[in-house]
Design a protein around this motif. Structure first.
Motif, PDB file in Angstrom:
ATOM      1  N   GLN A   1       0.857  -1.182   0.000  1.00  0.00           N
ATOM      2  CA  GLN A   1       0.000   0.000   0.000  1.00  0.00           C
ATOM      3  C   GLN A   1       0.900   1.241   0.000  1.00  0.00           C
ATOM      4  N   ILE A   2       0.617   2.182  -0.860  1.00  0.00           N
ATOM      5  CA  ILE A   2       1.435   3.404  -0.887  1.00  0.00           C
ATOM      6  C   ILE A   2       0.876   4.397   0.126  1.00  0.00           C
ATOM      7  N   PRO A   3       1.727   4.815   1.068  1.00  0.00           N
ATOM      8  CA  PRO A   3       1.245   5.775   2.083  1.00  0.00           C
ATOM      9  C   PRO A   3       0.921   7.111   1.431  1.00  0.00           C
ATOM     10  N   GLN A   4       0.162   7.910   2.135  1.00  0.00           N
ATOM     11  CA  GLN A   4      -0.070   9.269   1.661  1.00  0.00           C
ATOM     12  C   GLN A   4       1.221  10.054   1.866  1.00  0.00           C
ATOM     13  N   MET A   5       1.542  10.889   0.908  1.00  0.00           N
ATOM     14  CA  MET A   5       2.795  11.639   0.996  1.00  0.00           C
ATOM     15  C   MET A   5       2.502  13.124   1.226  1.00  0.00           C
ATOM     16  N   GLY A   6       3.373  13.744   1.983  1.00  0.00           N
ATOM     17  CA  GLY A   6       3.279  15.190   2.153  1.00  0.00           C
ATOM     18  C   GLY A   6       4.674  15.765   2.200  1.00  0.00           C
ATOM     19  N   HIS A   7       4.919  16.758   1.372  1.00  0.00           N
ATOM     20  CA  HIS A   7       6.264  17.354   1.338  1.00  0.00           C
ATOM     21  C   HIS A   7       6.220  18.808   1.752  1.00  0.00           C
ATOM     22  N   LEU A   8       6.746  19.047   2.929  1.00  0.00           N
ATOM     23  CA  LEU A   8       6.796  20.406   3.471  1.00  0.00           C
ATOM     24  C   LEU A   8       7.858  21.222   2.744  1.00  0.00           C
ATOM     25  N   SER A   9       7.543  22.488   2.533  1.00  0.00           N
ATOM     26  CA  SER A   9       8.578  23.356   1.991  1.00  0.00           C
ATOM     27  C   SER A   9       9.676  23.479   3.035  1.00  0.00           C
ATOM     28  N   LEU A  10      10.873  23.669   2.554  1.00  0.00           N
ATOM     29  CA  LEU A  10      12.011  23.745   3.473  1.00  0.00           C
ATOM     30  C   LEU A  10      12.109  25.117   4.124  1.00  0.00           C
ATOM     31  N   MET A  11      12.773  25.159   5.244  1.00  0.00           N
ATOM     32  CA  MET A  11      13.026  26.452   5.875  1.00  0.00           C
ATOM     33  C   MET A  11      14.354  26.998   5.364  1.00  0.00           C
ATOM     34  N   THR A  12      14.394  28.289   5.235  1.00  0.00           N
ATOM     35  CA  THR A  12      15.646  28.942   4.841  1.00  0.00           C
ATOM     36  C   THR A  12      16.077  29.853   5.988  1.00  0.00           C
ATOM     37  N   ASP A  13      17.264  30.382   5.886  1.00  0.00           N
ATOM     38  CA  ASP A  13      17.635  31.358   6.905  1.00  0.00           C
ATOM     39  C   ASP A  13      16.955  32.680   6.559  1.00  0.00           C
ATOM     40  N   ILE A  14      17.167  33.677   7.382  1.00  0.00           N
ATOM     41  CA  ILE A  14      16.385  34.906   7.238  1.00  0.00           C
ATOM     42  C   ILE A  14      16.663  35.617   5.907  1.00  0.00           C
ATOM     43  N   ASP A  15      17.804  35.330   5.303  1.00  0.00           N
ATOM     44  CA  ASP A  15      18.125  35.956   4.013  1.00  0.00           C
ATOM     45  C   ASP A  15      17.634  35.116   2.834  1.00  0.00           C
ATOM     46  N   GLY A  16      17.019  33.997   3.127  1.00  0.00           N
ATOM     47  CA  GLY A  16      16.515  33.152   2.052  1.00  0.00           C
ATOM     48  C   GLY A  16      17.493  32.084   1.599  1.00  0.00           C
ATOM     49  N   GLY A  17      18.645  32.000   2.276  1.00  0.00           N
ATOM     50  CA  GLY A  17      19.617  30.964   1.929  1.00  0.00           C
ATOM     51  C   GLY A  17      19.264  29.654   2.606  1.00  0.00           C
ATOM     52  N   GLY A  18      19.817  28.570   2.099  1.00  0.00           N
ATOM     53  CA  GLY A  18      19.521  27.265   2.674  1.00  0.00           C
ATOM     54  C   GLY A  18      19.922  27.178   4.126  1.00  0.00           C
ATOM     55  N   LEU A  19      19.066  26.559   4.920  1.00  0.00           N
ATOM     56  CA  LEU A  19      19.318  26.471   6.349  1.00  0.00           C
ATOM     57  C   LEU A  19      20.473  25.515   6.652  1.00  0.00           C
ATOM     58  N   SER A  20      20.597  24.526   5.816  1.00  0.00           N
ATOM     59  CA  SER A  20      21.579  23.484   6.081  1.00  0.00           C
ATOM     60  C   SER A  20      23.006  24.031   6.198  1.00  0.00           C
ATOM     61  N   LYS A  21      23.245  25.127   5.522  1.00  0.00           N
ATOM     62  CA  LYS A  21      24.587  25.699   5.563  1.00  0.00           C
ATOM     63  C   LYS A  21      24.951  26.190   6.960  1.00  0.00           C
ATOM     64  N   ARG A  22      23.951  26.479   7.743  1.00  0.00           N
ATOM     65  CA  ARG A  22      24.238  27.013   9.072  1.00  0.00           C
ATOM     66  C   ARG A  22      23.676  26.136  10.178  1.00  0.00           C
ATOM     67  N   ILE A  23      23.589  24.867   9.898  1.00  0.00           N
ATOM     68  CA  ILE A  23      23.010  23.922  10.841  1.00  0.00           C
ATOM     69  C   ILE A  23      23.571  24.087  12.246  1.00  0.00           C
ATOM     70  N   GLY A  24      24.864  24.240  12.329  1.00  0.00           N
ATOM     71  CA  GLY A  24      25.520  24.289  13.626  1.00  0.00           C
ATOM     72  C   GLY A  24      24.928  25.303  14.569  1.00  0.00           C
TER      73      GLY A  24
END
Length: 444
Positions: free
Chosen positions: A222-245
């Motif tokens: 059975q295929i589960p229902q999928m939901g893909h949340l938009s990602l969060m960015t930092d306050i300038d709109g850059g990827g959050l992952s770059k500043r994970i620390g």
RNA sequence: GGCCCCUUCGUCUAGUGGUUUAGGACAUCGCCCUUUCACGGCGGCAACACGGGUUCGAAUCCCGUAGGGGUCACCA
């Protein structure tokens, strides 16, 4: 039974992005009166560490999330092997022999000539004989899932109708050369075996989801229902992952961010619902609506959070906050809380005020003891009540030629050692005559 | 570079062709309350990325441009 899961890999500490995903899965599970599973995705043994696993659990508990069941992928290898054999026998999976460097080179070449870096399926054309030859030469195969070329369509819980053409994706590697399983397959097997009904994860998984839908089909699951949340960015709109620390849960704790403040913020950000403080996570569950989330990326506004966190202390109820008090707890009464709450913005400050009013608070002796003595002599000679303050102040003004505001500031400093705080008329009642006298006496 | 998604006040957003002088929340600013700071009350400032269409009429539909995010791992 609705069943959701949060599946972190124990390769690092949780950061705000992870915990938002965890929270939303938790909230939806509870909203649906369902089951929330914690799955430790530790197939990558080299990077996984038990220390991270423990910390992740602590962080989840800290944030108010409890899981109903727990499973570790590293303990399900036999099951994965079983499924792999099945897929191989159905010819949905094929062995490959390129080494990583070779693939990397190929990718770069495709990219520089303007083509998408898709695997060319060279190993698919290997004859049985060629495969055997390589294996007997000591070469170990890795395995890819053969992706049927089709347009995969699903109705996404947050993005609406989604379409992905598998011809723009490489056949995913599902088993490494050293025999270790890759997330892509392991995850589907687990979701299938544990009957996960909804998979909510970040937008970075949309391609995975399309691929995994095909794997679910191959497994007759059975295929589960999928939901893909938009990602969060930092306050300038850059990827959050770059500043994970800088945004780890650990760091937030150090900054005195309260779990309720964090979860209140994370549960609503990126949705059309207003961010409001909740006293318990149950409020969040009641209000939760997966349909209210927006497709556009969301900025994680740390200043907002910090400000919101201050408000926490004005709105949180007495019993909730009492659990957090560790020193002078016996003195932490409802009356004390109502008296102090609009003047504090961290647990430390509550402790400080408890100490000022009830503890062995040290007052600087470098004050003007002539003034202290004068004030002391003006103190009304009667039990302290709500009229004492104005009486006291009046007595002083009769004797000294000073602005009232200065007298008030002096008394506040003498009594509490601080330049601001709750109103003095109530403060002296909480403090009591004995302590007032003690602090105004010059020889103590 | 291919593919996918996105673009409304500082921030999160409402808005699905006329009901819109574009609404709310938080932030901010001002005033009131207050013999401190804060809380609270009242009010103000503030946005449709840009350019073309379609239409009597567009934030809303179409095309393009710019910008942002994601993905294209023997990570998850």
């Amino acid at each position: 039974m609705n069943k959701l899961r949060f599946a972190p890999s124990p390769t690092g500490n949780l950061h705000v992005g992870n915990i938002r995903t965890a929270l939303i899965n938790y909230l939806l599970a509870k909203k649906l009166s369902g089951h929330f599973m914690l799955r430790i995705d530790d197939t990558d043994i080299e990077r996984s560490n038990l220390i991270y696993e423990e910390q992740i659990k602590k962080d989840l508990v800290w944030a108010g999330m409890n899981w109903d069941s727990e499973v570790k992928q590293s303990q399900r290898i036999n099951k994965y092997k079983e499924v792999l054999d099945l897929l191989i026998s159905k010819q949905l999976v094929y062995p490959c022999f390129e080494d990583p460097e070779e693939l990397n080179l190929k990718r770069k070449a495709q990219l520089s000539s303007g083509n998408p870096p898709i695997y060319d399926r060279k190993s698919l054309n290997l004859t049985d004989k060629e495969i055997e030859e390589r294996i007997s030469n000591g070469k170990k195969p890795h395995y890819r899932f053969f992706l049927k070329s089709e347009k995969i369509i699903w109705n996404d819980l947050v993005r609406g109708e989604c379409l992905l053409d598998t011809s723009s994706v490489s056949d995913p590697i599902i088993v490494r050369e050293d025999g270790r399983f890759i997330y892509t397959l392991a995850s589907v097997i687990d979701d299938s075996d544990f009957k996960i009904t909804h998979i909510i994860r970040g937008e970075d998984h949309v391609t995975n989801s399309a691929v995994q839908i095909q794997i679910f089909k191959a497994l007759n699951s059975q295929i589960p229902q999928m939901g893909h949340l938009s990602l969060m960015t930092d306050i300038d709109g850059g990827g959050l992952s770059k500043r994970i620390g800088s945004l780890s849960i650990d760091e937030l704790k150090k900054q005195n961010i309260e779990p309720q403040a964090l979860t209140s913020y994370l549960a609503k950000i990126g949705s059309s619902q207003n961010v409001e403080l909740h006293n318990s996570i149950n409020h969040l569950i009641n209000e939760f609506d997966i349909n209210s989330f927006n497709k556009a990326p969301t900025k994680f506004d740390y200043e907002f959070l910090k400000n919101f966190n201050i408000k926490f202390f004005q709105l949180i109820n007495f019993n909730t906050i009492k659990e957090r008090i560790t020193e002078n707890k016996a003195y932490f009464t409802k009356e004390f809380w109502d008296f102090i709450k609009t003047n504090v913005s961290s647990i430390d400050q509550i402790h400080e005020w408890l100490d000022i009013l009830y503890g062995n608070f040290y007052i600087d002796k470098n004050n003007n003891f002539e003034t202290k003595n004068l004030y002391l002599n003006c103190f009304p000679d009667q039990p302290i009540d709500h009229l004492t303050w104005s009486k006291w102040l009046e007595n002083i003004t009769l004797k000294v030629n000073d602005k009232k505001i200065n007298i008030i500031k002096n008394i506040r400093a003498f009594l509490t050692g601080k330049s601001s705080g709750p109103e003095l008329s109530s403060l002296i009642i909480f403090l009591g005559k004995e302590k007032i006298f003690q602090r105004l006496k010059t020889d103590n």
